[in-house]
Structure formats: structure tokens, C-alpha cells
Design an enzyme around this catalytic site. Sequence first.
Site, PDB file in Angstrom:
ATOM      1  CB  SER A  87      -0.885  -0.004   1.249  1.00  0.00           C
ATOM      2  OG  SER A  87      -1.464   1.263   1.455  1.00  0.00           O
ATOM      3  CE1 TYR A 110      -6.159   5.176  -1.552  1.00  0.00           C
ATOM      4  CE2 TYR A 110      -4.365   4.813  -0.015  1.00  0.00           C
ATOM      5  CZ  TYR A 110      -5.676   4.606  -0.402  1.00  0.00           C
ATOM      6  OH  TYR A 110      -6.498   3.820   0.372  1.00  0.00           O
ATOM      7  CB  THR A 136      -6.980   3.007  -4.480  1.00  0.00           C
ATOM      8  OG1 THR A 136      -6.249   1.812  -4.216  1.00  0.00           O
ATOM      9  CG2 THR A 136      -8.260   3.000  -3.656  1.00  0.00           C
ATOM     10  CE  LYS A 232      -8.121  -2.261  -3.097  1.00  0.00           C
ATOM     11  NZ  LYS A 232      -8.727  -1.250  -2.233  1.00  0.00           N
ATOM     12  CG  HIS A 256     -11.619   1.332   0.313  1.00  0.00           C
ATOM     13  ND1 HIS A 256     -10.841   1.894  -0.670  1.00  0.00           N
ATOM     14  CD2 HIS A 256     -10.860   1.366   1.440  1.00  0.00           C
ATOM     15  CE1 HIS A 256      -9.677   2.280  -0.152  1.00  0.00           C
ATOM     16  NE2 HIS A 256      -9.660   1.959   1.129  1.00  0.00           N
TER      17      HIS A 256
END
Length: 365
Positions: A87, A110, A136, A232, A256
Site C-alpha cells: 500500500s 493513491y 485506488t 481498484k 473498499h
Amino acid sequence: MVFDYIDGAAGEELTARRNRAAFQHVLLKPEVLVDVSTRSSRTRLFGQDVAMPLVIGPTGLNGAAWGHGDLCIARVAARANIPFVMSTAATVGMREMDAAAGRLRWFQLYMLKDRGLATEFLKQIASYRFDVLQLTVDTAVGGRRNRDIRNGFTLPFRWTMANLVDAARHARWALQMARHGVPTLKVFADLLGGAAQGSTISDVMQQQISASFSWSDIQWLREQWDGKLVLKGLTTPTHARLAREVGADGAVVSNHGGRQLDGAGSTIEMLPAFRESAHDMTVLIDSGFRTGVDIAKAIALGADGVQLGRATLYGLAAKGEPGVARALEILGHEFDLAIALCGARTVEEMRGRYTISESRHLSEL
Ligand code: FNR
């Protein structure tokens, strides 16, 4: 507070509960008198051989569950021969991850507000041989997670009286934090050259993440990134069509885990229509997967693979590396039994082996 951070979701947590409840309406079709004495859960995702149609998905702040939690998960995934998605909100840096990660290196992005910084970031990610990038897309704004707000779960940790009592009641956890240090968003810190701070975790993310990035900007990302590109957080057939049009290689059907838009439908109910619109794009799914039977249902409904969020995190929080390994072992065993009892010897043979409960049609859930 850490349990609530992992287990909690947005708003009233209706979507998180629906993610689980919807599985009741997908029924597997048992098959009997079929030779299933030899079978395999192996499959391919983005041209890579994997042991099961399973991916450990990206979760931020894993170091809050266990010291160096990201590394524990990465090592288990490497041994199990399944991908782990690091992540952007990881609590270890890419250099530390490099030593723990196996062959299957995926990264979750992100999108940062600053394009220059984003370009730099993408170069770094590629230099550490991550070859599948998951952008994402369901976090333009951060979900309101009431449990975090109530618990004062902030970065850096605020030692309120309630949190001190909480820590004192969880001595093993408190010792770990003392040994490894209180977790920080290390990837962000390395990139931005300082500790990322804010009143809640989603506030910290909000300071850096772009809320304006839209479909037309994906072209820009496509040009910066040579590896596989996965979006995503898609859910509808229109999302699937647009993802194909912008040149994405895959999608994760995801809400999520109910942590963003409370009130959204479950992902398993969205899957059939999404799959149809996705054509040959790789379709992964997450949100609410807790058992091997859940995984078998997604495969039956046409997903190429399932991503795990909380399922492996509960294992991590309970026992570190062996806890993650045990969670995977249980899921793998349950999946193998489910496909065998459906008369399937391979992941491919599992396709279509479902019915939708007569009492409720999935689309009417
Ligand atoms: C997440 N998720 C997430 N997703 C993402 O793209 N980047 C991230 O940093 C995080 N962080 C994160 C932390 C925690 C504690 C959780 C539980 C989840 C979402 C995650 O990838 C996935 O979409 C959901 O967890 C799937 O739902 P289940 O399996 O947890 O029900």
C-alpha cells in the site's frame, strides 16, 4: 482502537454488513460422482503463475496490527506464491520491502496531488520491480469512519487517557509498539521527506491524495507506467467499459470493504454484470471475503481472483507472520474442499457452478 480501525467501516457500516450478507444468496452447485482425486487451485493472473486465485490486497498502517506487519505479510505471500499488494500507506519503506517481497510484487497507488512527485513515485515503484500497479479510485474523499473518530485513532497516536488504558489492557501489543516504534506512513514520509501527520488516518491521506483525478487523467498515468495497470474500486458495467477504453489491464471490483461509501451495494452482487462488460480484462474482486467458500463463489461468478483485506489482517493482528500463514492455510483448504465438492478439478472448471437463491435475485438485493 486498532481492532476498530481494521474491523470498522464508514457510516453505519451498512455496506460492510451487506458485503457479508449477500453471499447467502449465491448458492454453489454441488456435483457428485465426479473423479476429483487430482485437482489444483493454481491459476494465472496478469501472465504470472499463482498458487491460488488469491491476492493479499493493500492495507495501510499494517504496522499498527503487528510490528513490521507489512513485512510479515510479504514473507508469507512470497512463501505461499501469491501476490501481495504493497500500500501507498505502508508503514515500511520500499527498500525494506524489497528484502521481504517475493517474485509477485504488486503496488497500490493513491494518486498524489503533485504530478511531479507522482512521476518520481512511479519511477521508484518500478525500480523496486513492482510490475502490477493498482490505482485506488474510490477514495476521492475519505470515508467517515466513526469508530476511528470515537477512539481518537490519529497519526501520530494521541495518548489520551482512554488510549492509555486500552494499551495497558493489551500488554503484548504495547510491548511490540515499544520495540518497533509507533507506526508511521513510511512510504509517504520517504517521498515527502518528513512524517505525515493529521487528525485521522483519512485526513492524512486527504492532504496528499488528488480529489480531481478523473477518467481523462488515466491516460497520463498509462503513459508513465509500463507495467500492468489495474483500477481498484470499480463496481458498475459502465466502469468496466471505461476502464477498457482507457487501457487498463484489470480491475478490482471493490467498495473498499465498506470503508468509503456507506450505502453502496455489495461487490458480489455487482460481479456478474461487471464481468460481462469487462470482456477479456482481468477481474479481481474484494470486500467481505472471509472464507474459501466465498472465494469459490466469486470464481463461479466469473472473477479471475479474490483480494483479501481484513481476513489476513485479523491473522496478522492475532499472531504476526504465523497468523497470516494460518489465515491463508484455512482459506486455501476451504477453497479446495469447495471446488472438489462442486466437482471441479481446476479453477477454470469452477466457472458457472452457482445458482442465485430463488428467494432473492442478486440484482434485487
Ligand atoms: C484497507 N483498504 C485499502 N485499500 C487501498 O487501496 N489502500 C489502502 O491503503 C487500504 N488500507 C486499508 C486498511 C484497512 C485496515 C482495511 C481493512 C482496508 C481496502 C482494502 O484493500 C480492501 O479493498 C478491503 O479491505 C476489502 O474488504 P475486506 O476484505 O476487508 O472486507
